[in-house]
Motif scaffolding. Sequence first.
Motif, PDB file in Angstrom:
ATOM      1  N   ALA A  91       0.861  -1.204   0.000  1.00 40.82           N
ATOM      2  CA  ALA A  91       0.000   0.000   0.000  1.00 40.82           C
ATOM      3  C   ALA A  91       0.887   1.240   0.000  1.00 40.82           C
ATOM      4  N   GLY A  92       0.494   2.218  -0.776  1.00 42.16           N
ATOM      5  CA  GLY A  92       1.310   3.436  -0.826  1.00 42.16           C
ATOM      6  C   GLY A  92       0.499   4.603  -1.339  1.00 42.16           C
ATOM      7  N   THR A  93       0.927   5.783  -0.933  1.00 37.46           N
ATOM      8  CA  THR A  93       0.231   6.980  -1.400  1.00 37.46           C
ATOM      9  C   THR A  93       1.136   8.195  -1.275  1.00 37.46           C
ATOM     10  N   CYS A  94       0.640   9.309  -1.791  1.00 34.93           N
ATOM     11  CA  CYS A  94       1.329  10.596  -1.611  1.00 34.93           C
ATOM     12  C   CYS A  94       0.245  11.589  -1.198  1.00 34.93           C
ATOM     13  N   VAL A  95       0.227  11.939   0.064  1.00 37.09           N
ATOM     14  CA  VAL A  95      -0.812  12.877   0.554  1.00 37.09           C
ATOM     15  C   VAL A  95      -0.267  14.292   0.377  1.00 37.09           C
ATOM     16  N   GLY A  96      -0.995  15.103  -0.400  1.00 32.88           N
ATOM     17  CA  GLY A  96      -0.539  16.476  -0.640  1.00 32.88           C
ATOM     18  C   GLY A  96       0.505  16.510  -1.736  1.00 32.88           C
ATOM     19  N   ASP A 101       7.481  23.753  -1.074  1.00 38.62           N
ATOM     20  CA  ASP A 101       7.365  24.970  -0.260  1.00 38.62           C
ATOM     21  C   ASP A 101       5.946  25.188   0.270  1.00 38.62           C
ATOM     22  N   ARG A 102       5.023  24.312  -0.169  1.00 38.45           N
ATOM     23  CA  ARG A 102       3.646  24.419   0.359  1.00 38.45           C
ATOM     24  C   ARG A 102       3.248  23.212   1.223  1.00 38.45           C
ATOM     25  N   LEU A 103       4.156  22.294   1.422  1.00 34.95           N
ATOM     26  CA  LEU A 103       3.820  21.084   2.198  1.00 34.95           C
ATOM     27  C   LEU A 103       3.519  21.423   3.655  1.00 34.95           C
ATOM     28  N   THR A 104       2.580  20.682   4.242  1.00 32.54           N
ATOM     29  CA  THR A 104       2.282  20.856   5.662  1.00 32.54           C
ATOM     30  C   THR A 104       2.828  19.651   6.441  1.00 32.54           C
ATOM     31  N   VAL A 105       2.889  19.819   7.741  1.00 28.39           N
ATOM     32  CA  VAL A 105       3.317  18.707   8.596  1.00 28.39           C
ATOM     33  C   VAL A 105       2.368  17.528   8.383  1.00 28.39           C
ATOM     34  N   ARG A 106       1.081  17.861   8.234  1.00 24.82           N
ATOM     35  CA  ARG A 106       0.109  16.784   8.055  1.00 24.82           C
ATOM     36  C   ARG A 106       0.343  16.013   6.750  1.00 24.82           C
ATOM     37  N   ASP A 107       0.646  16.729   5.656  1.00 29.05           N
ATOM     38  CA  ASP A 107       0.946  16.045   4.378  1.00 29.05           C
ATOM     39  C   ASP A 107       2.090  15.045   4.581  1.00 29.05           C
ATOM     40  N   ILE A 108       3.115  15.523   5.255  1.00 27.04           N
ATOM     41  CA  ILE A 108       4.319  14.686   5.405  1.00 27.04           C
ATOM     42  C   ILE A 108       4.043  13.501   6.333  1.00 27.04           C
ATOM     43  N   THR A 109       3.431  13.766   7.481  1.00 26.79           N
ATOM     44  CA  THR A 109       3.212  12.651   8.421  1.00 26.79           C
ATOM     45  C   THR A 109       2.198  11.652   7.846  1.00 26.79           C
ATOM     46  N   SER A 110       1.202  12.158   7.100  1.00 26.97           N
ATOM     47  CA  SER A 110       0.210  11.225   6.521  1.00 26.97           C
ATOM     48  C   SER A 110       0.876  10.312   5.499  1.00 26.97           C
ATOM     49  N   THR A 111       1.723  10.888   4.665  1.00 30.41           N
ATOM     50  CA  THR A 111       2.413  10.079   3.654  1.00 30.41           C
ATOM     51  C   THR A 111       3.319   9.049   4.330  1.00 30.41           C
ATOM     52  N   PHE A 112       4.032   9.494   5.341  1.00 28.12           N
ATOM     53  CA  PHE A 112       4.886   8.562   6.091  1.00 28.12           C
ATOM     54  C   PHE A 112       4.067   7.503   6.823  1.00 28.12           C
ATOM     55  N   MET A 113       2.907   7.885   7.284  1.00 33.97           N
ATOM     56  CA  MET A 113       2.063   6.930   8.021  1.00 33.97           C
ATOM     57  C   MET A 113       1.760   5.711   7.139  1.00 33.97           C
ATOM     58  N   VAL A 114       1.326   5.963   5.894  1.00 33.66           N
ATOM     59  CA  VAL A 114       0.956   4.851   5.001  1.00 33.66           C
ATOM     60  C   VAL A 114       2.205   4.145   4.457  1.00 33.66           C
ATOM     61  N   ASN A 115       3.200   4.919   4.041  1.00 32.29           N
ATOM     62  CA  ASN A 115       4.335   4.340   3.289  1.00 32.29           C
ATOM     63  C   ASN A 115       5.441   3.785   4.177  1.00 32.29           C
ATOM     64  N   GLY A 158       9.107  10.352  -1.875  1.00 35.42           N
ATOM     65  CA  GLY A 158      10.401   9.697  -2.101  1.00 35.42           C
ATOM     66  C   GLY A 158      11.140   9.447  -0.795  1.00 35.42           C
ATOM     67  N   THR A 159      11.044  10.424   0.104  1.00 33.87           N
ATOM     68  CA  THR A 159      11.747  10.284   1.386  1.00 33.87           C
ATOM     69  C   THR A 159      11.127   9.172   2.219  1.00 33.87           C
ATOM     70  N   SER A 160       9.802   9.055   2.164  1.00 34.60           N
ATOM     71  CA  SER A 160       9.138   7.994   2.946  1.00 34.60           C
ATOM     72  C   SER A 160       9.533   6.614   2.413  1.00 34.60           C
ATOM     73  N   LYS A 161       9.747   6.509   1.102  1.00 31.16           N
ATOM     74  CA  LYS A 161      10.148   5.230   0.510  1.00 31.16           C
ATOM     75  C   LYS A 161      11.605   4.903   0.861  1.00 31.16           C
ATOM     76  N   LEU A 162      12.427   5.947   0.915  1.00 26.26           N
ATOM     77  CA  LEU A 162      13.824   5.720   1.315  1.00 26.26           C
ATOM     78  C   LEU A 162      13.880   5.209   2.758  1.00 26.26           C
ATOM     79  N   ALA A 163      13.040   5.760   3.596  1.00 27.79           N
ATOM     80  CA  ALA A 163      12.979   5.294   4.992  1.00 27.79           C
ATOM     81  C   ALA A 163      12.502   3.842   5.039  1.00 27.79           C
ATOM     82  N   LEU A 164      11.567   3.496   4.163  1.00 27.16           N
ATOM     83  CA  LEU A 164      11.086   2.101   4.098  1.00 27.16           C
ATOM     84  C   LEU A 164      12.245   1.157   3.746  1.00 27.16           C
ATOM     85  N   GLU A 165      13.131   1.620   2.901  1.00 31.21           N
ATOM     86  CA  GLU A 165      14.288   0.782   2.535  1.00 31.21           C
ATOM     87  C   GLU A 165      15.208   0.564   3.741  1.00 31.21           C
ATOM     88  N   GLY A 166      15.245   1.538   4.630  1.00 34.62           N
ATOM     89  CA  GLY A 166      16.024   1.384   5.864  1.00 34.62           C
ATOM     90  C   GLY A 166      15.465   0.257   6.711  1.00 34.62           C
TER      91      GLY A 166
END
Length: 246
Positions: A91-96, A101-115, A158-166
Amino acid sequence: MGNKGSKGTVLITGATGDIGRAIATRFAGGGWNIICHYFSSKERAVALKSIIEKYKVNCALFRANLLSERQLSVFISRLKKINIDSLINNAGTCVGHKHFDRLTVRDITSTFMVNTFAPTLLAAAVFKRMKARRFGRVVNISSIAAKYGSSSHSIHYGTSKLALEGLTKTLAREGAKHNVLVNTIRPGVINTKFHKKFPKDMKKRVKLIPLRKIGTPADIADMAYCLGSEKNNFITNEIITISGGE
Ligand SMILES: NC(=O)c1ccc[n+]([C@@H]2O[C@H](COP(=O)([O-])OP(=O)(O)OC[C@H]3O[C@@H](n4cnc5c(N)ncnc54)[C@H](OP(=O)(O)O)[C@@H]3O)[C@@H](O)[C@H]2O)c1
């Protein structure tokens, strides 16, 4: 999931997506019982179950919004009672999908949550039983974006996927002594509805691919089966890029 003739039970997250569905039918064809996780696509999940059952294997549907901490924890507590032999974190997604320069904390944490966060907790949940039973396969579906970095509109993806590789690296090291093999697949551009949600100029994109074409869900499913089933005996801690040469 008590089908005695089966090769084992595989959990595929995001089984209602195009790649997830191809992975599920590939495992069903190989004689595995399937747990299909989905979120919003109930009709697709029900249709997939009836396709899988034609292979004379068992299929269970588990629904969970991986954005919800509560739903994720209910999902995990259900899994703890089941012997899962293989986990495909797909399962994967990109929220926001917007300029960074317009990303919110919520966009980032939501994307990381799923990915990233959900795959980490799901892997931890199934790992204990895999180790005890001395068999386990985990395949994490990353992205070519982890290799090259994403576009300026999806840096958190992309960053959330790199973390998944970790996650793959640590689990692979930990699992090796227990016959639990853990690998990553990095798809390049694959023909799925993912690109309808996050449109791009495909003609321009294809020109960057040495093979000058995009991949199919079956390209990913075949590798997921190879790494995530009994076929895999000696491959662990690898990142396999399937991207037409990119
Ligand atoms: N397509 C590509 O070119 C490509 C390239 C690189 C990597 N990938 C990766 O490959 C994987 C599969 O992609 P795909 O192209 O098959 O995508 P897709 O067709 O859009 O499917 C996405 C899947 O993820 C599930 N999902 C999305 N948000 C969720 C949430 N909040 N909670 C639970 N499940 C959620 C969806 O479930 P519902 O539909 O049931 O809501 C669906 O099953 C993803 O990890 C993606 O990042 C794809």
